[in-house]
Design a protein around this motif. Structure first.
Motif, PDB file in Angstrom:
ATOM      1  N   LEU A  83       0.830  -1.202   0.000  1.00  0.00           N
ATOM      2  CA  LEU A  83       0.000   0.000   0.000  1.00  0.00           C
ATOM      3  C   LEU A  83       0.862   1.249   0.000  1.00  0.00           C
ATOM      4  CD1 LEU A  83      -2.820   1.436   0.528  1.00  0.00           C
ATOM      5  CD2 LEU A  83      -2.250   1.226   2.950  1.00  0.00           C
ATOM      6  N   SER A  87       1.013   4.693  -2.310  1.00  0.00           N
ATOM      7  CA  SER A  87       0.358   5.860  -1.700  1.00  0.00           C
ATOM      8  C   SER A  87       1.331   6.909  -1.172  1.00  0.00           C
ATOM      9  CB  SER A  87      -0.558   5.409  -0.555  1.00  0.00           C
ATOM     10  OG  SER A  87       0.178   4.754   0.449  1.00  0.00           O
ATOM     11  N   PRO A 220      -5.591   3.818   6.121  1.00  0.00           N
ATOM     12  CA  PRO A 220      -5.562   2.592   5.300  1.00  0.00           C
ATOM     13  C   PRO A 220      -4.495   1.597   5.748  1.00  0.00           C
ATOM     14  CG  PRO A 220      -5.760   4.520   3.901  1.00  0.00           C
ATOM     15  CD  PRO A 220      -5.479   5.027   5.284  1.00  0.00           C
TER      16      PRO A 220
END
Length: 391
Positions: A83, A87, A220
């Motif tokens: 992730l 990101s 997240p």
């Protein structure tokens, strides 16, 4: 204490700890570097990340395994790193560190509140076992996909495994590891030119807090780590018979480790599933009460990874991928079988468990959350529908 640990230790337990670290590092260290690069990390910072992660995993593995007398294996969040690799692009390192601290704080609060453990108690054991089997089945399949690309190497390891399981079952995985190294050396598959010495040095980065980064990266990261790592990690312990290990203190401990080491690059720690399965099975030690020494051994090897930094990473990178993939798959065959047996043992939950297994094994993701979480959701929904009229 030291005398007790030495008395309970065995060569198979030490080997299980080594294999767990070998698989954990070599299978995902490239993702860690991609995540660090996305945040603009220098080479010194990347080495610091590996050092902090090795230190955090090493200490938590040793302390938890010793205290609870169970093979409690922790890991960095591989889905979290994936992730971050996408990101963190364009986000300053200081803001990234702030987001990591926010995620660590949420983890610590969740652990202290006991909410995570209460949720896990609602998950039926067959569903949890099916989710674990779905996660691990890809590693079992990798033995035979690797056999196609590296028939001599994997063939030698597979033959060693079969003969070892027949005549020396306790040492089968040790013999597989040795045969894999020898075959790789004879076939010229070990890249000795990649080996170099470089000790790790910590690099402190002061955090900065930006609301958009906290919500866009930190939240997240917390969700992915909980759903894709900690839930399967708890399932691994439960499936192996270690229900006595309290979840909340372990989750709190990983959150605290993240808080302390995040400024140096320890972005997220969590319970391991795949590498834990290597240490919780009978291959680690025939006596479940003594398998905690495999967790301690893994912790020691993780500490070495942290201390040696880039050198250890280079060592793992010098090994052929087929060796690592096959070693992991063969080490997990027993756990995959036990998980499938636990998933299908009860007739009233068998179909829901199979749905869980299939969704998890598919590898499908949605909304940035991995298949393990959706397998759990699908399995619980199916279980509720199938058993609603019976309750």
């Amino acid at each position: 204490m030291a005398r007790s640990i030495l008395a309970d230790s065995s060569l198979s337990a030490i080997n299980a700890g080594f294999v767990a670290v070998l698989v954990g590092i070599s299978s995902s260290v490239a993702i860690i570097f991609e995540a660090a690069r996305a945040a603009g990390a220098s080479e010194a910072m990347m080495i610091s990340w590996i050092g902090a992660l090795g230190l955090g995993m090493g200490l938590t593995c040793i302390l938890f395994s010793w205290y609870y007398r169970a093979p409690v294996i922790t890991a960095w969040s591989t889905p979290g790193a994936a992730l971050l690799a996408t990101s963190l692009v364009g986000i300053p390192m200081a803001e990234a560190i702030g987001a990591f601290l926010f995620s660590a704080l949420l983890t610590l609060v969740l652990g202290l509140s006991g909410a995570f453990e209460k949720v896990m108690r609602k998950v039926p054991t067959p569903i949890a076992s099916a989710m674990l089997a779905g996660i691990l089945v890809q590693f079992g399949l990798s033995v035979f996909t690797s056999l196609q690309s590296s028939p001599a190497l994997v063939g030698a390891m597979l033959l060693t495994y079969l003969l070892g399981r027949r005549w020396l079952p306790r040492y089968a995985i040790i013999l597989v590891l040795i045969s894999g190294f020898i075959a790789s050396w004879l076939l010229g598959l070990i890249h000795f030119d990649q080996l170099h010495w470089a000790p790790g040095r910590p690099v402190w980065v002061a955090p900065e807090f930006e609301l958009s980064t906290l919500l866009g990266v930190g939240l997240p990261l917390f969700i992915v780590t909980m759903t894709s790592q900690n839930i399967p990690g708890v399932a691994t312990l439960r499936a192996s018979g270690y229900e006595r290990v309290p979840v909340s203190p372990v989750i709190s401990g990983t959150g605290l480790a993240s808080l302390l080491l995040t400024p140096f690059g320890g972005f997220a720690f969590n319970l391991a599933a795949i590498t834990a399965a290597i240490c919780t099975g009978p291959e680690a030690h025939p006596d479940p009460a003594r398998r905690y020494t495999a967790g301690i051994a893994a912790g020691v090897f993780y500490l070495l990874v942290g201390l040696c930094g880039a050198s250890v990473v280079a060592l793992f990178g010098a090994l052929p991928p087929a060796l690592v993939a096959s070693l992991a798959g063969l080490a997990l065959i027993g756990t995959i079988g036990a998980s499938l047996e636990g998933a299908t043992r009860e007739a009233d939950s068998r179909e829901a468990a199979l749905i869980t297994f299939l969704i998890t094994a598919s590898g499908a993701s949605f909304l940035g959350i991995g298949a393990a979480f959706w397998g759990l959701v699908g399995g619980l929904a199916s279980y509720w529908i199938f058993t609603r009229g019976d309750r």
